[in-house]
Design an enzyme around this catalytic site. Structure first.
Site, PDB file in Angstrom:
ATOM      1  N   CYS A   1       0.947  -1.199   0.193  1.00  0.00           N
ATOM      2  CA  CYS A   1       0.046  -0.064  -0.036  1.00  0.00           C
ATOM      3  C   CYS A   1       0.930   1.292  -0.088  1.00  0.00           C
ATOM      4  O   CYS A   1       1.699   1.152   0.729  1.00  0.00           O
ATOM      5  CB  CYS A   1      -0.970   0.177   1.080  1.00  0.00           C
ATOM      6  SG  CYS A   1      -2.080   1.372   1.180  1.00  0.00           S
TER       7      CYS A   1
ATOM      8  N   CYS B   1       0.268   4.882   6.915  1.00  0.00           N
ATOM      9  CA  CYS B   1      -0.237   4.696   8.236  1.00  0.00           C
ATOM     10  C   CYS B   1       0.691   4.213   9.066  1.00  0.00           C
ATOM     11  O   CYS B   1       1.296   3.147   8.868  1.00  0.00           O
ATOM     12  CB  CYS B   1      -1.509   3.884   8.016  1.00  0.00           C
ATOM     13  SG  CYS B   1      -2.659   4.521   6.937  1.00  0.00           S
TER      14      CYS B   1
ATOM     15  N   CYS C   1       0.515   0.290  10.035  1.00  0.00           N
ATOM     16  CA  CYS C   1      -0.071  -0.826   9.482  1.00  0.00           C
ATOM     17  C   CYS C   1       1.061  -1.431   8.942  1.00  0.00           C
ATOM     18  O   CYS C   1       2.230  -1.217   8.277  1.00  0.00           O
ATOM     19  CB  CYS C   1      -0.749  -0.072   8.246  1.00  0.00           C
ATOM     20  SG  CYS C   1      -1.558  -1.287   7.069  1.00  0.00           S
TER      21      CYS C   1
ATOM     22  N   CYS D   1     -16.347  -9.324   6.043  1.00  0.00           N
ATOM     23  CA  CYS D   1     -15.699  -7.853   5.843  1.00  0.00           C
ATOM     24  C   CYS D   1     -14.557  -7.927   4.971  1.00  0.00           C
ATOM     25  O   CYS D   1     -13.529  -8.567   5.397  1.00  0.00           O
ATOM     26  CB  CYS D   1     -15.344  -7.162   7.119  1.00  0.00           C
ATOM     27  SG  CYS D   1     -16.627  -7.229   8.254  1.00  0.00           S
TER      28      CYS D   1
ATOM     29  N   CYS E   1     -19.552  -6.280   3.856  1.00  0.00           N
ATOM     30  CA  CYS E   1     -18.844  -4.688   4.296  1.00  0.00           C
ATOM     31  C   CYS E   1     -17.443  -4.770   3.438  1.00  0.00           C
ATOM     32  O   CYS E   1     -16.948  -5.888   3.278  1.00  0.00           O
ATOM     33  CB  CYS E   1     -18.435  -4.906   5.795  1.00  0.00           C
ATOM     34  SG  CYS E   1     -17.754  -3.376   6.361  1.00  0.00           S
TER      35      CYS E   1
ATOM     36  N   CYS F   1     -19.316   2.165   8.727  1.00  0.00           N
ATOM     37  CA  CYS F   1     -18.747   1.550   9.960  1.00  0.00           C
ATOM     38  C   CYS F   1     -17.467   2.249  10.251  1.00  0.00           C
ATOM     39  O   CYS F   1     -16.447   2.332   9.206  1.00  0.00           O
ATOM     40  CB  CYS F   1     -18.256   0.013   9.507  1.00  0.00           C
ATOM     41  SG  CYS F   1     -17.037  -0.787  10.577  1.00  0.00           S
TER      42      CYS F   1
ATOM     43  N   ARG G   1     -17.682  -2.404  18.084  1.00  0.00           N
ATOM     44  CA  ARG G   1     -17.106  -3.786  18.008  1.00  0.00           C
ATOM     45  C   ARG G   1     -15.673  -3.673  18.823  1.00  0.00           C
ATOM     46  O   ARG G   1     -14.860  -2.682  18.519  1.00  0.00           O
ATOM     47  CB  ARG G   1     -16.964  -4.006  16.503  1.00  0.00           C
ATOM     48  CG  ARG G   1     -16.064  -5.102  16.235  1.00  0.00           C
ATOM     49  CD  ARG G   1     -16.022  -5.598  14.687  1.00  0.00           C
ATOM     50  NE  ARG G   1     -17.575  -5.452  14.207  1.00  0.00           N
ATOM     51  CZ  ARG G   1     -17.707  -4.639  13.259  1.00  0.00           C
ATOM     52  NH1 ARG G   1     -16.920  -3.923  12.409  1.00  0.00           N
ATOM     53  NH2 ARG G   1     -19.113  -4.507  12.753  1.00  0.00           N
TER      54      ARG G   1
HETATM   55  N1  SAM Z   1      -6.978   0.593   3.451  1.00  0.00           N
HETATM   56  C1  SAM Z   1      -8.036   0.841   3.931  1.00  0.00           C
HETATM   57  C2  SAM Z   1      -7.888   1.897   5.038  1.00  0.00           C
HETATM   58  O1  SAM Z   1      -7.014   2.065   5.529  1.00  0.00           O
HETATM   59  O2  SAM Z   1      -9.142   2.573   4.932  1.00  0.00           O
HETATM   60  C3  SAM Z   1      -8.613  -0.426   4.599  1.00  0.00           C
HETATM   61  C4  SAM Z   1      -7.817  -1.492   5.386  1.00  0.00           C
HETATM   62  S1  SAM Z   1      -7.222  -0.662   6.874  1.00  0.00           S
HETATM   63  C5  SAM Z   1      -6.040  -2.061   7.603  1.00  0.00           C
HETATM   64  C6  SAM Z   1      -8.436  -0.659   8.128  1.00  0.00           C
HETATM   65  C7  SAM Z   1      -8.017  -0.411   9.551  1.00  0.00           C
HETATM   66  O3  SAM Z   1      -7.518  -1.534  10.287  1.00  0.00           O
HETATM   67  C8  SAM Z   1      -7.504   0.832   9.792  1.00  0.00           C
HETATM   68  O4  SAM Z   1      -8.008   1.977   9.587  1.00  0.00           O
HETATM   69  C9  SAM Z   1      -6.830   0.731  11.145  1.00  0.00           C
HETATM   70  O5  SAM Z   1      -8.064   1.362  12.159  1.00  0.00           O
HETATM   71  C10 SAM Z   1      -6.920  -0.962  11.499  1.00  0.00           C
HETATM   72  N2  SAM Z   1      -5.689  -1.216  11.663  1.00  0.00           N
HETATM   73  C11 SAM Z   1      -4.780  -1.498  10.642  1.00  0.00           C
HETATM   74  N3  SAM Z   1      -3.567  -1.880  11.255  1.00  0.00           N
HETATM   75  C12 SAM Z   1      -3.818  -2.158  12.677  1.00  0.00           C
HETATM   76  C13 SAM Z   1      -2.906  -2.565  14.000  1.00  0.00           C
HETATM   77  N4  SAM Z   1      -1.577  -2.795  13.406  1.00  0.00           N
HETATM   78  N5  SAM Z   1      -3.661  -2.479  14.891  1.00  0.00           N
HETATM   79  C14 SAM Z   1      -4.887  -2.355  15.188  1.00  0.00           C
HETATM   80  N6  SAM Z   1      -5.581  -1.561  14.280  1.00  0.00           N
HETATM   81  C15 SAM Z   1      -5.005  -1.666  13.005  1.00  0.00           C
HETATM   82 FE1  SF4 Z   2      -2.819   1.117   3.598  1.00  0.00          FE
HETATM   83 FE2  SF4 Z   2      -2.681   0.150   6.119  1.00  0.00          FE
HETATM   84 FE3  SF4 Z   2      -3.193   2.623   5.443  1.00  0.00          FE
HETATM   85 FE4  SF4 Z   2      -5.118   0.959   4.819  1.00  0.00          FE
HETATM   86  S1  SF4 Z   2      -4.326   1.181   7.028  1.00  0.00           S
HETATM   87  S2  SF4 Z   2      -4.372   2.894   3.854  1.00  0.00           S
HETATM   88  S3  SF4 Z   2      -3.781  -0.671   4.117  1.00  0.00           S
HETATM   89  S4  SF4 Z   2      -1.307   1.679   4.945  1.00  0.00           S
END
Ligand code: SAM
Ligand code: SF4
Ligand code: DTB
Length: 342
Positions: A73, A77, A80, A117, A148, A208, A280
């Protein structure tokens, strides 16, 4: 009012801004912070009282996740595993084939999930991917599961296509407070997130949206994030509260653990401010004790992710959850019998 949690919880007061179904959208940060800081027993009593007005307290919704497109990606973030900017050792893969997704949905349904989801590691979907993702929605929905998706930012065209395919929910988290957001993510803004949420709502897809605790935010940031969600024109139907799963190789790999009691306070505040939403208990359960999860359910959490994997990280799995539900006398919500009170 804040000194007497019972009067508010028993519905004696009707503060201005309270709409149909007991929903308010005019929470002040001061009021929310005072609730968050109540003596723990008062906070939990109030949250449980609010919870029982809208829901059966012993029924928990089970949702199953599937990563339909993993890793690589472009976003940064800092929590992530899937960002291409960090060396997390995750193997990136292409968008999954539709029949693989259907196979996963079938297994999830057999395990008692009522919602499937599907998440993609995208900043936003490309036009060329929309045909496949809408086909996934149609096929999973045809199996009798709620659908979802979480695909990143959406355009007006994207939301129209997803709505046309029958998508029930779209997950798009605000993640943290507006103030703290730029410390966590720099490749998009908090305002971008709200814009996509507004588009989703406008298209008639259910929302959500929640966030993560443990990013290094202050208690004030947690309260602010929940006030943002509660003051949206309509409350998100689902509010996922994640506990950071610290992933090696990300900037947050060494982040301090969230205090369990502080986590429960956030759940309780979400329940009190968004009384008819499903709250949740999301990522992080594999690192939580049964006692902490039990407190989260008592504070008003009534939904979990089931199965042994989230998107890329671990989750307790069916056997551990069956044992937990048995210990606590909880039952899973089924498609036919909602945990909502009539
Ligand atoms: N890429 C999309 C986005 O960012 O909207 C969807 C997938 S993203 C992985 C969905 C959510 O998962 C993130 O917004 C975050 O809140 C949660 N998330 C991701 N990595 C995480 C982690 N290591 N621990 C806890 N929550 C996490
Ligand atoms: Fe990409 Fe992870 Fe951020 Fe979603 S949370 S936009 S998968 S880097
Ligand atoms: C949400 O708030 N949590 C889910 C779902 N929405 C998409 C994702 C949790 C991801 C946890 C880390 C991982 O599996 O990579």
């Amino acid at each position: 009012m804040l000194d007497n949690p019972i009067s508010e919880a028993s519905g004696d007061e009707r503060p201005q801004g309270r709409g149909a179904g007991g929903q308010r959208h005019d929470w002040s940060v001061e009021e929310a912070r005072a609730i968050y800081e109540l003596p723990f027993n008062d906070l939990l009593f109030r949250a449980q009282t609010v919870h029982r007005r809208a829901f059966d307290p012993n029924t928990v919704q089970k949702c199953q996740l599937l990563s339909i497109k993993t890793g690589g990606c472009a976003e940064d973030c800092s929590y992530c595993s899937q960002s291409s900017r960090y060396d997390t050792g995750l193997k990136a893969s292409k968008l999954m084939a539709i029949d693989e997704v259907v196979k996963g949905a079938r297994a999830a349904k057999a395990n008692g999930a009522t919602r499937y989801c599907m998440g993609a590691a995208w900043r936003e979907p490309k036009q060329r991917d929309m045909q496949a993702v809408t086909a996934m929605v149609r096929e999973v929905k045809a199996m009798g599961l709620e659908t979802c998706m979480t695909l990143g930012m959406l355009s007006n065209e994207d939301v129209a296509e997803l709505k046309g395919a029958g998508l029930d929910y779209y997950n798009h988290n605000v993640d943290t407070s507006e103030r703290f957001y730029p410390e966590v993510i720099t490749t998009r803004t908090f305002a971008d997130r709200l814009e996509t949420l507004a588009r989703v709502r406008e298209a008639g897809i259910k929302v959500c949206s929640g966030g993560i605790l443990g990013l290094g935010e202050t208690p004030a940031d947690r309260v602010d994030m929940l006030v943002t969600l509660a003051n949206l024109p309509e409350h998100p139907e689902s509010v996922p509260i994640n506990m950071l799963m610290a992933i090696e190789g990300t900037p947050l790999e060494g982040a301090a653990k969230v205090d369990g009691i502080a986590f429960v306070r956030a759940i309780a505040l979400a329940r009190i401010m968004m009384p008819t939403s499903y709250v949740r208990l999301s990522a992080g359960r594999s690192e939580m004790s049964d006692e902490l999860q039990a407190l989260c359910f008592f504070a008003g959490a009534n939904s979990i992710f089931c199965g042994d994997q989230l998107l890329t990280a671990d989750n307790p799995g069916e056997d551990a959850d069956a044992a937990l539900f048995a210990k606590l006398g909880l039952k899973a919500e089924t498609s036919g019998t909602s945990g909502r009170m009539a």
